[in-house]
Motif scaffolding. Sequence first.
Motif, mmCIF file in Angstrom:
data_model
loop_
_atom_site.group_PDB
_atom_site.id
_atom_site.type_symbol
_atom_site.label_atom_id
_atom_site.label_comp_id
_atom_site.label_asym_id
_atom_site.label_seq_id
_atom_site.Cartn_x
_atom_site.Cartn_y
_atom_site.Cartn_z
ATOM 1 N N THR A 1 0.830 -1.211 0.000
ATOM 2 C CA THR A 1 0.000 0.000 0.000
ATOM 3 C C THR A 1 0.859 1.254 0.000
ATOM 4 O O THR A 1 0.581 2.221 -0.725
ATOM 5 C CB THR A 1 -0.933 -0.006 1.224
ATOM 6 O OG1 THR A 1 -1.831 -1.115 1.121
ATOM 7 C CG2 THR A 1 -1.733 1.284 1.306
ATOM 8 N N MET A 2 1.925 1.265 0.797
ATOM 9 C CA MET A 2 2.770 2.455 0.863
ATOM 10 C C MET A 2 3.459 2.746 -0.461
ATOM 11 O O MET A 2 3.783 3.900 -0.768
ATOM 12 C CB MET A 2 3.810 2.291 1.978
ATOM 13 C CG MET A 2 3.224 2.259 3.385
ATOM 14 S SD MET A 2 2.246 3.724 3.795
ATOM 15 C CE MET A 2 3.525 4.973 3.869
ATOM 16 N N SER A 3 3.678 1.723 -1.277
ATOM 17 C CA SER A 3 4.322 1.939 -2.586
ATOM 18 C C SER A 3 3.428 2.753 -3.522
ATOM 19 O O SER A 3 3.914 3.312 -4.514
ATOM 20 C CB SER A 3 4.688 0.600 -3.226
ATOM 21 O OG SER A 3 3.537 -0.101 -3.655
ATOM 22 N N LYS A 4 2.135 2.830 -3.204
ATOM 23 C CA LYS A 4 1.205 3.617 -4.027
ATOM 24 C C LYS A 4 1.433 5.114 -3.856
ATOM 25 O O LYS A 4 0.813 5.926 -4.558
ATOM 26 C CB LYS A 4 -0.245 3.279 -3.676
ATOM 27 C CG LYS A 4 -0.581 1.792 -3.727
ATOM 28 C CD LYS A 4 -0.261 1.151 -5.056
ATOM 29 C CE LYS A 4 -0.605 -0.341 -5.038
ATOM 30 N NZ LYS A 4 -0.155 -1.031 -6.281
ATOM 31 N N LEU A 5 2.307 5.496 -2.944
ATOM 32 C CA LEU A 5 2.643 6.908 -2.770
ATOM 33 C C LEU A 5 3.713 7.379 -3.755
ATOM 34 O O LEU A 5 4.103 8.553 -3.732
ATOM 35 C CB LEU A 5 3.127 7.161 -1.335
ATOM 36 C CG LEU A 5 2.078 7.034 -0.225
ATOM 37 C CD1 LEU A 5 2.721 7.234 1.144
ATOM 38 C CD2 LEU A 5 0.946 8.022 -0.433
ATOM 39 N N TYR A 6 4.156 6.491 -4.633
ATOM 40 C CA TYR A 6 5.224 6.835 -5.578
ATOM 41 C C TYR A 6 4.846 8.075 -6.398
ATOM 42 O O TYR A 6 5.570 9.087 -6.408
ATOM 43 C CB TYR A 6 5.506 5.653 -6.511
ATOM 44 C CG TYR A 6 6.712 5.820 -7.403
ATOM 45 C CD1 TYR A 6 6.721 6.713 -8.469
ATOM 46 C CD2 TYR A 6 7.867 5.069 -7.196
ATOM 47 C CE1 TYR A 6 7.826 6.864 -9.290
ATOM 48 C CE2 TYR A 6 8.989 5.208 -8.010
ATOM 49 C CZ TYR A 6 8.958 6.114 -9.056
ATOM 50 O OH TYR A 6 10.064 6.252 -9.860
#
Length: 527
Positions: free
Chosen positions: A134-139
Amino acid sequence: MYCMYLPSFHFFIPILLLTMTSTTSITAISSAAPGKQRAGGAHILMFPFPAQGHMLPLLDLVHQFALRATATTTFTVLVTPKNLPILNPILTQHPSIVKTLVLPFPTPENSPIPPGVENVKNLPPSYFLPMITTMSKLYDPLLNWFKSHPCPPTYIISDFFLGWTQDLASQIGIRRIVFSPSGALTLSISSCLWRDLRTPTDDSSDKENALIPFPEVPGFPKYPWWQLSPLYHAYVQGKKNGGNSNSDDLEQLRKYFLANVESWGMIFNSFHELEGIYLDHMKRAYFGGDKRVWAVGPLSQSGPTERGGTNSEQSSDIIPWLDTCDDHSVVYICFGSQVVLNNNQMEAVAVGLEKSGVRFLWCVKEPTVGHVSGEYGMVPSGFEDRTAGRGLVVRGWAPQVLILKHQAVGSFLTHCGWNSVLESIGTGVPILAWPMGADQFFNAALLVEQMKVAVRVCEGEKAIPNEDGLAQCMAESVATSSTSKSEMRMKAKELKQAATDAVNGNGNGRGSSFKDLDDLVHHLLSN
């Protein structure tokens, strides 16, 4: 001339709203007001992973940076809204240097993370992979923030679970430095593991207990298969079965771990006197012998006293109770921000405490989302009444550093999470080790077999300790007449002094961690 946010984005002061477009519309909230970032001043982005054991040491690092920074330096800490309260102590102490970037928590379709949850302290350990994904969606939102910022950061310092920030840094053309909330021994092993994909041999009759060797790592450590990372187990099992529902996420996870050793540098919350051989190994194996591996811990030694955000248990009842106890007479029991004992384990600990007769302070984490109702975290009925006067049960987060610093605490029953390990070392408290997962088995081996400041009492997240054996270990750990425990306490005292010297220095000059911090800040401010 002052660097400031573009006037067209200026909504109000001191909070700034930036509307950015990627695959979805997203709003970023920054605490940096126009005119506060000066031209020529260094700007560093600090990006913690949303887990208590990851955020607190990184914020301790921000505190150390702020103490050494110039007035023109800015450290921007990226969080999602529900994690913002954890930053309150650091923002209060360093309001002119530490700023925030608050990005909305991503909500990908079919995410298993319950609505409103933004930190894995509110979830069982099995949710680490969904949180990493989920945190990778902040790219894209973060990339757009960089592009729209008139004075963007020149470094990203991010948690090792945020390996995707290596690609982001490369795309932007800046340097990424990995922050490891685990020790150098753990990173030495995990880097080999994810690179070489080691598994038990096909002829292993007992695969769970088959030893996996790591000959590249100093000391040639070997660990049974069952003690290696559950995430790695899931990756290997998925490969063996031709894929599963998490295959893509696990493949990305491997990519993130491999990206960590491709970063420009690496920071460890450790110190040379504890892990020197493993720190040197990381330098040689992944950074060509260069000095871009910094050991700056124990960060809790010189970090803010108030840690843990608004959920911290106030010390108003705990410290006065400890004041009534004799020196080194209390067994402190806490299994970190993540572990919730099942009721059988709770019963074993309670019986062990009753049989031992020791004074105790037991910090109990209650069930979170994903735990079967009524099967976890229940203090046995009548236990508190039967032990009234010699024990205290605390439900929720407790001020662990303050507790361990108290002269009444004689031993620490812990899961051996790295933060707990360093906090115990930094206060000279011997450890009763019950490693349960992740890096904890490696940490326990370091403490028991190399440092001689701990004794194992149990192993495994589902294991139930022998009540009589646990009671004996507890009693001996605070007994004044126990020769073996006196030796362990002496070792713990010596290691505490080494930790203190590392962060403060001694008569011979600055300590190893103090020097590494100074060198790291020099790089950040001059490049």
